[in-house]
Design a protein around this motif. Structure first.
Motif, mmCIF file in Angstrom:
data_model
loop_
_atom_site.group_PDB
_atom_site.id
_atom_site.type_symbol
_atom_site.label_atom_id
_atom_site.label_comp_id
_atom_site.label_asym_id
_atom_site.label_seq_id
_atom_site.Cartn_x
_atom_site.Cartn_y
_atom_site.Cartn_z
ATOM 1 N N LYS A 1 0.821 -1.218 0.000
ATOM 2 C CA LYS A 1 0.000 0.000 0.000
ATOM 3 C C LYS A 1 0.851 1.262 0.000
ATOM 4 O O LYS A 1 0.663 2.150 -0.825
ATOM 5 C CB LYS A 1 -0.933 0.023 1.231
ATOM 6 C CG LYS A 1 -1.848 -1.184 1.347
ATOM 7 C CD LYS A 1 -2.761 -1.079 2.553
ATOM 8 C CE LYS A 1 -2.039 -1.053 3.893
ATOM 9 N NZ LYS A 1 -1.334 -2.307 4.232
ATOM 10 N N THR A 2 1.787 1.331 0.946
ATOM 11 C CA THR A 2 2.624 2.532 1.042
ATOM 12 C C THR A 2 3.467 2.691 -0.216
ATOM 13 O O THR A 2 3.621 3.800 -0.741
ATOM 14 C CB THR A 2 3.523 2.467 2.291
ATOM 15 O OG1 THR A 2 2.681 2.454 3.448
ATOM 16 C CG2 THR A 2 4.458 3.651 2.371
ATOM 17 N N THR A 3 3.988 1.601 -0.722
ATOM 18 C CA THR A 3 4.803 1.673 -1.938
ATOM 19 C C THR A 3 3.968 2.215 -3.093
ATOM 20 O O THR A 3 4.435 3.083 -3.856
ATOM 21 C CB THR A 3 5.372 0.284 -2.288
ATOM 22 O OG1 THR A 3 6.056 -0.230 -1.141
ATOM 23 C CG2 THR A 3 6.326 0.366 -3.466
ATOM 24 N N GLY B 1 0.995 11.077 5.694
ATOM 25 C CA GLY B 1 1.480 9.717 5.901
ATOM 26 C C GLY B 1 1.071 9.097 7.210
ATOM 27 O O GLY B 1 0.288 9.653 7.973
ATOM 28 N N GLN B 2 1.628 7.915 7.430
ATOM 29 C CA GLN B 2 1.373 7.160 8.644
ATOM 30 C C GLN B 2 1.924 7.935 9.855
ATOM 31 O O GLN B 2 1.444 7.796 10.955
ATOM 32 C CB GLN B 2 2.075 5.806 8.521
ATOM 33 C CG GLN B 2 1.196 4.607 8.784
ATOM 34 C CD GLN B 2 1.791 3.315 8.193
ATOM 35 O OE1 GLN B 2 2.190 3.247 7.040
ATOM 36 N NE2 GLN B 2 1.850 2.294 8.994
ATOM 37 N N HIS B 3 2.974 8.710 9.626
ATOM 38 C CA HIS B 3 3.581 9.443 10.728
ATOM 39 C C HIS B 3 3.451 10.939 10.469
ATOM 40 O O HIS B 3 3.932 11.457 9.472
ATOM 41 C CB HIS B 3 5.053 9.055 10.875
ATOM 42 C CG HIS B 3 5.210 7.579 10.994
ATOM 43 N ND1 HIS B 3 4.859 6.901 12.130
ATOM 44 C CD2 HIS B 3 5.608 6.645 10.105
ATOM 45 C CE1 HIS B 3 5.058 5.612 11.944
ATOM 46 N NE2 HIS B 3 5.507 5.421 10.715
ATOM 47 N N LEU C 1 -3.784 9.588 1.435
ATOM 48 C CA LEU C 1 -3.700 9.414 2.887
ATOM 49 C C LEU C 1 -3.260 7.991 3.167
ATOM 50 O O LEU C 1 -3.969 7.041 2.852
ATOM 51 C CB LEU C 1 -5.074 9.663 3.533
ATOM 52 C CG LEU C 1 -5.674 11.052 3.352
ATOM 53 C CD1 LEU C 1 -7.088 11.095 3.947
ATOM 54 C CD2 LEU C 1 -4.788 12.096 4.019
ATOM 55 N N ASP C 2 -2.075 7.855 3.733
ATOM 56 C CA ASP C 2 -1.557 6.512 3.998
ATOM 57 C C ASP C 2 -1.877 6.134 5.437
ATOM 58 O O ASP C 2 -1.301 6.681 6.372
ATOM 59 C CB ASP C 2 -0.040 6.494 3.756
ATOM 60 C CG ASP C 2 0.508 5.072 3.736
ATOM 61 O OD1 ASP C 2 -0.298 4.119 3.618
ATOM 62 O OD2 ASP C 2 1.737 4.923 3.826
ATOM 63 N N GLU C 3 -2.795 5.207 5.590
ATOM 64 C CA GLU C 3 -3.253 4.747 6.902
ATOM 65 C C GLU C 3 -3.498 5.913 7.857
ATOM 66 O O GLU C 3 -2.867 6.017 8.906
ATOM 67 C CB GLU C 3 -2.255 3.750 7.506
ATOM 68 C CG GLU C 3 -2.115 2.510 6.629
ATOM 69 C CD GLU C 3 -1.571 1.308 7.369
ATOM 70 O OE1 GLU C 3 -1.718 1.240 8.603
ATOM 71 O OE2 GLU C 3 -1.016 0.422 6.697
HETATM 72 MG MG LIG Z 1 2.224 1.148 4.765
#
Ligand SMILES: [Mg+2]
Ligand SMILES: Nc1ncnc2c1ncn2[C@@H]1O[C@H](COP(=O)(O)OP(=O)(O)OP(=O)(O)O)[C@@H](O)[C@H]1O
Length: 325
Positions: free
Chosen positions: A44-46, A84-86, A160-162
């Motif tokens: 997913k992130t990739t 992102g996630q962070h 939007l990543d997670e």
């Molecule tokens: Mg990810």
């Protein structure tokens, strides 16, 4: 349907021996919310990083907002937002200062950055906390501020990543509200998630990703109909296991019951085909003393099990046994 504003065709990406993307295809119509659903390590992130021009694909191509993510990366970048996630929020600045800083970093004039910060804080329910240091924000507020920061330039497409991983239910609801508000404004949103419920609540279309490929797409309803509901039954007397399984098998669309533990059954049934009362009656007729009967939506694990024939284990794409594919 309008032309897709995000279009990925046969994306491949390898990190050493790990094949993170293995022919990923995706088409997101403008103005819709697409939920990319998959377990840890699915890619997913990739995929998001390739679409957001942060990394190039090894093969395949992608267009975002009408431009190729490799050849026209700058043009793509000017039209997208990414959170992102962070969260990339500076805890030593207030929420308002963070947004002003993002605006300045994106070459808005001081005045425009101020106006945009105020507007976004108001629009996304952060006005009351705007002048507190972001370091003191809850996880949910921090993430919301990060999301809002990615809107400074009014992107056509927001990645939007997670966005809600690790948030409590309240924080999660705050993000969901923000995504809905964006969608209402016509922004295309592509969000990744590990939660079926999240994709279900927010997405017009869900793309299920596994081992670097999209293995199923459809509206939440279409996907659910494919996967069905689950009927969970707990019987008081485990000796009634056979009678329970037989009674459950008579329900419309029921597949064989899975015994989840002594006296605990879970039966996949066609979505919307079985009513709780029917199940209770069928068990009653069979003389089964049920301690609990519940009808529920499938979990992500069950979606995976149903789509791939194996559990959604958290493995790297190449670490799964070949026999399991
Ligand atoms: Mg990810
Ligand atoms: N920079 C990198 N270097 C090496 N391997 C990587 C890199 N980025 C991703 N990978 C690997 O590629 C695979 C896909 O990773 P990716 O982060 O895209 O998955 P994901 O679906 O976002 O997972 P998660 O839900 O945990 O965020 C994983 O096996 C991961 O370990």
């Amino acid at each position: 349907m309008s032309d897709p504003i995000v279009l990925a065709e046969g994306l491949h990406k390898r990190f050493g021996a790990t094949r993170a993307l293995r022919g990923l295809d995706l088409a997101v119509p403008a103005g819709t919310v697409c939920g990319v659903l998959g377990p840890n390590g699915a890619g997913k992130t990739t995929a998001v990083r390739v679409l957001a021009t942060l990394t190039g694909p090894d093969a395949g191509r992608a267009r975002v907002a009408g431009f190729d993510v490799v050849r026209d990366a700058d043009r793509v970048r000017a039209r997208i937002g990414l959170a992102g996630q962070h969260a990339a929020v500076d805890g030593r600045l207030t929420g308002r200062e963070n947004l002003r800083m993002f605006g300045r970093l994106h070459h808005l004039t001081r005045r425009a950055a101020r106006a945009r910060a105020d507007e976004l804080l108001e629009r996304f329910g952060l006005a009351a906390a705007a002048d507190r240091l972001a370091g003191g924000y809850s996880g949910g507020m921090r993430r919301r501020l990060d999301l809002v920061a990615s809107l400074i330039l009014r992107p056509d497409v927001l990645f939007l990543d997670e966005p809600t991983t690790g948030l409590d239910p309240r924080g999660r609801t705050g993000i969901w509200d923000a995504v809905r508000a964006l969608a209402a404004d016509g922004t295309t949103v592509l969000l990744t998630t590990q939660y079926l419920e999240e994709a279900d609540r927010l997405a017009d279309q869900i793309a299920v990703v596994d081992h670097g490929r999209v293995i199923a797409t459809g509206s939440p309803d279409a996907l659910k109909a494919r996967i069905g509901d689950h009927l969970d039954v707990v019987v008081a007397d485990p000796a009634q296991a056979a009678a329970t399984a037989a009674a459950l098998a008579t329900l419309p669309g029921a597949r064989p019951a899975v015994e989840a533990g002594p006296g605990r059954f879970s039966v996949p049934v066609a979505a919307g085909a079985v009513r709780l009362a029917e199940a209770v009656r069928a068990l009653d007729r069979a003389g089964v003393d049920a301690a609990d009967v519940a009808l529920r939506r499938p979990t992500l694990d069950e979606v995976f099990l149903s789509l791939t024939g194996r559990p959604a284990e958290n493995t790297a794409p190449d670490a799964a046994p070949a026999a399991a594919r």
